[in-house]
Design an enzyme around this catalytic site. Structure first.
Site, PDB file in Angstrom:
ATOM      1  N   ARG A 107       0.821  -1.209   0.000  1.00 48.98           N
ATOM      2  CA  ARG A 107       0.000   0.000   0.000  1.00 48.98           C
ATOM      3  C   ARG A 107       0.857   1.262   0.000  1.00 48.98           C
ATOM      4  NH1 ARG A 107      -5.470  -0.293   1.487  1.00 48.98           N
ATOM      5  NH2 ARG A 107      -6.221  -2.427   1.711  1.00 48.98           N
ATOM      6  N   TYR A 217       1.399 -13.408  -0.592  1.00 49.58           N
ATOM      7  CA  TYR A 217       1.787 -13.086  -1.971  1.00 49.58           C
ATOM      8  C   TYR A 217       2.932 -12.070  -1.916  1.00 49.58           C
ATOM      9  CZ  TYR A 217      -1.662  -9.412  -0.829  1.00 49.58           C
ATOM     10  OH  TYR A 217      -2.389  -8.421  -0.209  1.00 49.58           O
ATOM     11  N   ASP A 295     -13.392   3.823   2.291  1.00 48.04           N
ATOM     12  CA  ASP A 295     -13.787   3.201   3.546  1.00 48.04           C
ATOM     13  C   ASP A 295     -14.723   4.068   4.375  1.00 48.04           C
ATOM     14  OD1 ASP A 295     -12.403   0.908   3.025  1.00 48.04           O
ATOM     15  OD2 ASP A 295     -10.746   1.306   4.410  1.00 48.04           O
TER      16      ASP A 295
END
Length: 398
Positions: A107, A217, A295
């Site tokens: 991020r 990942y 969000d």
């Protein structure tokens, strides 16, 4: 004179909104309370619906440099012995179907990529939102500073992109207590040279087992491996992405799992932990010249990996709705944005709810039925409702 839009919150959604709005000539400025831009959390899946929008912003090359292009995704493994239940080829097949492939990224890398594409004057740090007043003509916002004092800002529209604990949201809709899902998440970043070999592949792997699951990942161009483990919360009630977790507690959660999982957990240098709370779709996002994004509007559980993607879609639709707006028509344009986006974002929110039960089935008939479905499923085609959706061409609702 161009529209003035104040964006409260400098996360991925807020910066994406500024990029999309400035692209159409809107004077969009981000106000972030922190003294420096930083993105909490770690890894993020970048699905085709998000990749296409990033590419249209002219950031395709920058994304390729900081993200990892997945060869495969949704590799499901059984908790006890590592049996591969399903492998979904991605790459060229995904490109053909959806015009983009799935990527993974840190991020913070995405945030830095967005910030670098904005002029310095478009991001104001150390601006903590305190209050706003609006009338028929404009909105006045008040921001406080760490060193003391306040700043007043006038805008034609305000976008509350200030996250799950939004300070703007209570001004639009009555706050409802979140529902505790009785689950928590451990998160870790492992330097690739310390990670087990199998975790270094350009694949997203999901280990499913009784009461818990693990996802991992590569991120940061393959330099790090992102690990997220969903487990029973126990006494852990804190909903914070920055709270430190206990590595020994992390290890105990998976002490009976396959050796590969235990090796992965053992390689983690540290861990964060947060409690998962569910939120229902809001009854509205908009009040006059103020609306919500990301969000702040539709906080969702992470099981569909679409939180960031839905925020980027919000940003693109918001820009479409404000493209032809003047100062007088801003409230109407924001209602169009809400009407267009709220049904889809709410659907993703609600569909994320049941995924934990699916991943956490105890061994038995239901688990065997699920595993058979995984072996026979075509997840790439089943995700068409998410991946093929193009917010730049969908009809705008009113």
């Amino acid at each position: 004179m161009s529209l003035r839009v104040a964006i409260v919150g400098g996360g991925l959604g807020g910066l994406a909104a500024a990029l999309h709005l400035r692209r159409i000539g809107v004077d969009a400025v981000v106000y972030e309370q922190a003294p420096a831009l930083r993105e909490v959390g770690a890894g993020v899946m970048i699905a085709p619906n998000m990749v296409r929008l990033i590419t249209r912003l002219g950031l395709g090359d920058a994304l390729a440099r900081c993200a990892v292009w997945l060869e495969e995704a949704w590799e499901y493994r059984r908790w006890a012995d590592g049996e591969i239940l399903s492998v979904q080829p991605m790459g060229e097949a995904c490109e053909r179907m959806y015009g983009a492939n799935v990527h993974t990224a840190h991020r913070a890398d995405l945030l830095a990529m967005f910030q670098s594409a904005l002029p310095a004057e478009a991001v104001h740090l150390d601006h903590r939102f305190v209050a706003l007043e609006q009338d028929d003509a404009e909105v006045q916002l008040t921001f406080a500073h760490r060193t003391g004092g306040e700043t007043k800002v006038r805008a034609d529209a305000v976008i509350g992109a200030d996250g799950i604990h939004s300070a703007v949201r209570p001004l639009i809709v009555t706050e409802v207590e979140p529902h505790f899902c009785r689950l928590s998440a451990f998160r870790a970043l492992i330097p690739v040279e310390k990670a087990p070999d199998y975790a270094r592949r350009r694949i997203q792997t999901i280990w499913v087992g009784p009461g818990r699951h693990v996802v991992h990942y590569p991120v940061s161009g393959g330099r790090l491996v992102n690990v997220v483990a969903i487990v029973p919360a126990g006494e852990w009630l804190l909903e914070s992405w920055t709270a430190d977790g206990d590595l020994s507690e992390f290890a105990v959660e998976f002490e009976t799992w396959d050796e590969k999982v235990r090796q992965l957990v053992a390689a983690a240098p540290s861990t964060k932990r947060w409690a998962l709370y569910d939120r229902s779709p809001l009854e509205r996002w908009t009040s006059g010249r103020v609306t919500l994004l990301g969000d702040a509007a539709h906080a969702m559980l992470p099981f569909f990996a679409q939180g960031a993607g839905q925020a980027i879609e919000d940003a693109a639709v918001l820009a479409r709705c404000l493209r032809e707006a003047d100062r007088d028509s801003v409230p109407k344009a924001l209602l169009s944005y809400e009407a267009t986006r709220r049904p889809r974002a709410s659907r993703v929110q609600l569909m994320s709810r049941g995924r934990a039960d699916y991943n956490h089935l105890p061994d038995g008939p239901a688990q065997r039925e699920r595993d058979a479905g995984l072996r026979d499923g075509d997840f790439l085609r089943h995700s068409a409702w998410l991946y093929s959706h193009d917010v730049d061409t969908e009809p705008l609702l009113h």
